[in-house]
Design an enzyme around this catalytic site. Structure first.
Site, PDB file in Angstrom:
ATOM      1  N   THR A 179       0.827  -0.974   0.027  1.00  0.00           N
ATOM      2  CA  THR A 179      -0.036   0.005  -0.047  1.00  0.00           C
ATOM      3  C   THR A 179       0.940   1.270   0.038  1.00  0.00           C
ATOM      4  O   THR A 179       2.168   0.936   0.258  1.00  0.00           O
ATOM      5  CB  THR A 179      -0.809  -0.094   1.091  1.00  0.00           C
ATOM      6  N   VAL A 208     -12.806  -5.244  -0.139  1.00  0.00           N
ATOM      7  CA  VAL A 208     -12.068  -4.028   0.006  1.00  0.00           C
ATOM      8  C   VAL A 208     -11.494  -4.225   1.401  1.00  0.00           C
ATOM      9  O   VAL A 208     -11.958  -4.725   2.467  1.00  0.00           O
ATOM     10  CB  VAL A 208     -13.364  -2.867   0.458  1.00  0.00           C
ATOM     11  N   ASP A 210      -8.550  -2.110   4.274  1.00  0.00           N
ATOM     12  CA  ASP A 210      -8.725  -1.013   5.441  1.00  0.00           C
ATOM     13  C   ASP A 210      -8.497   0.308   4.575  1.00  0.00           C
ATOM     14  O   ASP A 210      -8.779   1.162   5.287  1.00  0.00           O
ATOM     15  CB  ASP A 210      -7.934  -1.147   6.518  1.00  0.00           C
TER      16      ASP A 210
HETATM   17  N1  ASP Z   1      -3.976  -2.851   3.840  1.00  0.00           N
HETATM   18  C1  ASP Z   1      -4.191  -3.149   2.456  1.00  0.00           C
HETATM   19  C2  ASP Z   1      -5.211  -4.053   2.235  1.00  0.00           C
HETATM   20  O1  ASP Z   1      -5.689  -4.631   3.036  1.00  0.00           O
HETATM   21  C3  ASP Z   1      -2.823  -3.784   2.075  1.00  0.00           C
HETATM   22  C4  ASP Z   1      -1.575  -3.598   2.532  1.00  0.00           C
HETATM   23  O2  ASP Z   1      -1.389  -2.449   3.050  1.00  0.00           O
HETATM   24  O3  ASP Z   1      -0.467  -4.150   2.530  1.00  0.00           O
HETATM   25  O4  ASP Z   1      -5.938  -3.818   1.316  1.00  0.00           O
END
Ligand code: ASP
Length: 319
Positions: A179, A208, A210
């Site tokens: 992310t 979806v 976070d």
């Molecule tokens: N938080 C993101 C999600 O769960 C993925 C990540 O940050 O690695 O979509």
């Protein structure tokens, strides 16, 4: 003149799903540092002339979305059926306005779609086809599906699917993550955050995470802090992670450092891997993670640009 009252600070992350240290060649690591630096420069150049935190975090995230190394925008991972679905959000701590999109493929920069939702609609969160129709109406730039395709991400999906067939999925391991995000405090004392992601490798279409959920993967409030998270999204949602950092500051009087660390430790105790970047109005900075590494960096008013990947001293670049 720079002071605690007037100075700015900007922090970015490129995900807590770092390439395992053993596989990280010097040249690949250098590219990650360069990508983070470019994002910090884009945001810093706005803050250094008295620009707004919300503009700085948006600009920094655009740079990271354009960089195929990071899992957002151009470098987004694939779902289990080989599609791509991006989620993004922005939040302005000065007035608690927020905008988010989820499950979209088309806008070249999903963070600009989120920004348009915040500024040009009276809603907070648009998903799927409706979000795309809104983006078209608003003249948001689109890219062809081929722009978002890369061999590397396709291979990652095949690897993940093969692992599932052998009942050894990697999706809960750190490599499934990624992310990008940014948080800032501008010279006027305003805080803002932006987060953008392709999600997790091999996610179920429609899932979806976070990142676009206000209070989970993003939060900004001038009175407390601005937070952008990265990690196994299901845990961050269940924990209300980003809001929890602000709540600890507001109601338990915790410092930013303690609040941020406590949340990341709390997530680890539940099995939730990841990290976050956070700033507060005093220009304090926290970038805790419970994974092997987190692509991250920061710049303060008048200071050098600092970047790091693993648990190691920051590399300081020129001003
Ligand atoms: N938080 C993101 C999600 O769960 C993925 C990540 O940050 O690695 O979509």
């Amino acid at each position: 003149m720079t002071s605690t009252e007037t100075g700015f600070v900007l922090a970015v992350h490129g995900g807590a799903g770092t390439v395992p240290r053993v596989d990280a060649t010097a040249s690949l690591t250098a590219l990650h540092h360069t990508g983070l630096r470019r994002a910090l420069i884009a945001g810093r150049d706005i803050l250094a002339v008295g620009g707004r935190a919300i503009d700085a975090v948006t600009a920094a995230v655009v740079v990271l979305e354009d960089d195929p190394l990071f899992n957002a925008g151009r470098g987004s991972v694939f779902t289990a059926t080989g599609t791509q679905e991006m989620d993004a959000s922005v939040m302005d701590g000065s007035d608690h306005r927020a905008g988010a999109v989820a499950g979209i493929l088309g806008p070249r920069n999903p963070v600009l779609a989120a920004r348009a939702v915040m500024e040009r609609s009276n809603q907070v969160f648009l998903i799927g086809e409706g979000a795309l129709a809104f983006c078209r109406e608003q003249g948001i730039a689109f890219a062809e599906p081929s722009y978002f395709y890369s061999e590397k991400r396709w291979r990652e999906l095949q690897h993940e699917l093969a692992g599932r067939r052998r009942e050894m999925p990697i999706v809960t391991a750190e490599q499934g993550h990624g992310t990008v995000g940014a948080v800032a405090r501008d010279r006027h004392g305003n805080l803002a955050a932006a987060t953008s992601t392709g999600g997790m490798v091999g996610k179920t279409p429609g899932r979806v995470g976070d990142s676009p959920i206000i209070g989970a993967g993003i939060y900004a409030d001038n009175g407390t802090c601005a937070v952008s998270a990265t990690g196994h999204g299901e845990f961050f949602m269940r924990y209300g992670a980003a809001f929890e950092v602000a709540a600890r500051m507001r109601y338990a009087n915790q410092s930013l450092q303690l609040a941020a660390r406590s949340v990341v430790d709390g997530l680890a105790a539940m099995g939730g891997s990841g990290g976050l970047v956070a700033v507060d109005r005093t220009r304090a900075l926290a970038m805790p993670f419970n994974t092997a590494g987190m692509y991250r960096g920061y710049v303060q008013d008048g200071g050098a640009i600092h970047t790091a990947v693993y648990d190691e001293p920051y590399q300081a670049g020129p001003h």
